[in-house]
Design a protein around this motif. Structure first.
Motif, short mmCIF file in Angstrom:
data_model
loop_
_atom_site.label_atom_id
_atom_site.label_comp_id
_atom_site.label_asym_id
_atom_site.label_seq_id
_atom_site.Cartn_x
_atom_site.Cartn_y
_atom_site.Cartn_z
N ARG A 261 74.40 67.18 40.97
CA ARG A 261 73.53 67.38 41.99
C ARG A 261 72.25 67.52 41.79
NH1 ARG A 261 71.55 72.07 44.59
NH2 ARG A 261 73.00 73.50 43.07
N ALA A 262 71.45 66.93 42.40
CA ALA A 262 70.01 67.03 42.30
C ALA A 262 69.26 68.20 42.92
CB ALA A 262 69.32 65.56 42.69
N ALA A 263 68.83 69.10 42.21
CA ALA A 263 68.03 70.18 42.77
C ALA A 263 66.60 69.98 43.17
CB ALA A 263 68.08 71.30 41.95
N ALA A 264 66.16 69.00 42.41
CA ALA A 264 64.64 68.51 42.66
C ALA A 264 64.53 67.08 42.02
CB ALA A 264 63.71 69.43 42.05
N LEU A 265 63.73 66.46 43.00
CA LEU A 265 63.47 64.98 42.60
C LEU A 265 62.19 64.74 43.04
CD1 LEU A 265 64.28 62.28 41.41
CD2 LEU A 265 65.71 61.59 43.62
N ALA A 266 61.17 64.62 41.98
CA ALA A 266 59.68 64.57 42.46
C ALA A 266 58.97 63.34 41.62
CB ALA A 266 59.16 65.60 42.05
N ASN A 267 58.13 62.80 42.35
CA ASN A 267 57.19 61.82 41.78
C ASN A 267 55.90 62.19 41.31
OD1 ASN A 267 56.10 61.78 44.25
ND2 ASN A 267 56.55 59.69 44.78
N ASP A 268 55.52 63.57 41.76
CA ASP A 268 54.10 63.94 41.65
C ASP A 268 53.96 65.07 40.38
OD1 ASP A 268 55.63 66.24 42.59
OD2 ASP A 268 54.34 66.59 44.47
N TRP A 269 54.79 65.19 39.47
CA TRP A 269 54.64 66.20 38.29
C TRP A 269 53.69 65.30 37.45
CZ3 TRP A 269 59.84 68.91 36.44
CH2 TRP A 269 60.28 69.79 37.77
N VAL A 270 54.03 64.21 37.02
CA VAL A 270 53.19 63.18 36.39
C VAL A 270 52.80 62.01 36.90
CG1 VAL A 270 52.77 62.23 34.13
CG2 VAL A 270 53.72 64.41 34.05
N VAL A 271 51.78 61.30 37.05
CA VAL A 271 51.68 60.20 37.75
C VAL A 271 52.24 58.93 36.91
CG1 VAL A 271 49.68 58.31 38.11
CG2 VAL A 271 49.17 60.92 38.15
#
Length: 408
Positions: A261-271
């Protein structure tokens, strides 16, 4: 950093109800398991680069899945042989003597080691206990483990890689206990955190790889994954030993198939990167792809390939000027160096660990040290290139930016 080879055993297989019996696995989607790959024939003419930032010749294959729209490289005999050759001579961060590259922290704007930025964001998303056990898969020379030792010095740290070539580096890390090699399935369990830093995109079968580690967590344990963002950077397509070119939707689908289960999926931690925090257990169902998703991705990748060709042409034009250099010393710059060769007199890098060094018998200069009147081409995606131009607008050298990515 890369795992430097397949993480799963050769016995691992793709499942998926749509996989045709007896079909060669290089035509099977690594994300959804369907036998539905369509190739981008024009990709084979582009030069490539390795994940340790060395120029690599043209001749690769690239495909998109008609069913789930995932972009990937077919894992045929040629890819296997090329990957084996790349990993045999792999040098982690050779441009800076093994020191991890710096990135601009999206929160502060200051350059910091990439692993430190990622771990700070992870700790803000999922608070870390003062003590625990961490396993870094594809640990390389320990960039992530070193950063974690500073963040949580009371944790016991473990690594896994294909060989013990970096054991001396790892042994110097405080709280480092052991380096494992060999089959992931044979590892012990009980880890509070397992990390895959720029490793999952290398795996011929990412679903099977994630399933192999599903039983290795302690109660309440979590998985941290970092991969390139294929939608943000066309340069990822050029990395010869990357199999999967993930979007957020692709990662969600891979995790669900593997039982996470994906608890977090982000594209803004590192460019230009995707960051995932996942936990083993009942996955959240992924939405089916729309009927036109594959066609939309085909247009997007086609536009990226066209942009890469246009970037080469723009760089060749700029390289006709005297005192020519390339901005950067990582994937994109080294890829373009493979095309320009002798026209490149120097590299330019803002990373303090790389400025003042030498790369491929050429000096690596900090922007402050570039000669007046020199021409410097910036082989970065346009938004990042514009930030570079803004920082060094008054530098006194001619900064040439890449063309805009064509619409699709």
């Amino acid at each position: 950093m890369p795992l430097r080879g397949p993480m799963v055993s050769s016995a691992a297989t793709l499942d998926g109800a749509d996989t045709l019996p007896g079909l060669e696995t290089d035509f099977v989607c690594r994300v959804c398991g369907a036998a539905a790959l369509d190739e981008f024939t024009e990709f084979g003419a582009l030069p490539r680069v390795t994940s340790d930032c060395k120029p690599f010749p043209a001749g690769g294959r690239l495909a998109v899945c008609r069913q789930c729209a995932a972009v990937q490289k077919p894992v045929d005999d040629r890819w296997q042989a090329e990957a084996a050759a790349i990993y045999r001579d792999y040098e982690v961060y050779f441009q800076s003597g093994g020191v991890e590259q710096a990135v601009f922290d999206p929160t502060t704007g200051a350059p910091r080691r990439r692993s430190a930025v990622i771990l700070d964001r992870f700790a803000a998303n999922r608070p870390l206990a003062e003590s625990g056990t961490l396993l870094d898969l594809g640990c390389g020379n320990g960039a992530l483990l070193s950063a974690f030792a500073e963040l949580r010095p009371r944790w016991a740290l473990y690594g896994h890689d294909l060989s013990e070539i970096n054991l001396d580096y790892l042994s110097r890390i405080p709280s480092f206990h052991r380096l494992y090699t060999g089959d992931i399935a044979a590892l012990p369990g009980g880890f509070d955190l397992i990390t895959l830093m720029h490793s999952l995109e290398h795996l011929p079968d990412p679903v099977a790889g994630l399933r192999d580690i599903a039983g290795k967590f302690a109660a309440g344990g979590a998985l941290l994954i970092e991969v390139p963002d294929a939608e943000a950077t066309p340069f990822d397509l050029l990395v010869a030993d990357h199999v999967s070119h993930f979007t957020q939707a692709d990662l969600a689908r891979v995790l669900a198939r593997a039982g996470y289960r994906a608890a977090a999926l982000a594209n803004d931690w590192v460019v230009k990167e995707l960051s995932v925090v996942a936990v083993p257990g009942e996955p959240i169902a992924t939405d089916p792809q729309s009927p036109g998703a594959a066609a939309a991705v085909q247009r997007r990748v086609g536009a990226q390939i066209a942009w890469l060709r246009a970037l080469i042409a723009a760089a060749q034009e700029a390289a006709a000027r005297p005192r020519f250099g390339l901005f950067g010393s990582s994937v994109s710059a080294m890829w373009l160096f493979g095309e320009l060769g002798d026209a490149v007199a120097f590299f330019v890098d803002e990373d303090p660990s790389r400025g003042g060094t030498e790369l491929l018998s050429r000096p690596v200069l900090h922007p402050r040290d570039v000669p007046q009147g020199a021409t410097v081409f910036v082989p970065l995606i346009p938004p990042v290139a514009r930030h570079v131009a803004a920082r060094w607008a008054a530098s006194g050298f001619d900064l040439r930016l890449p063309p805009e990515v064509p619409s699709h």
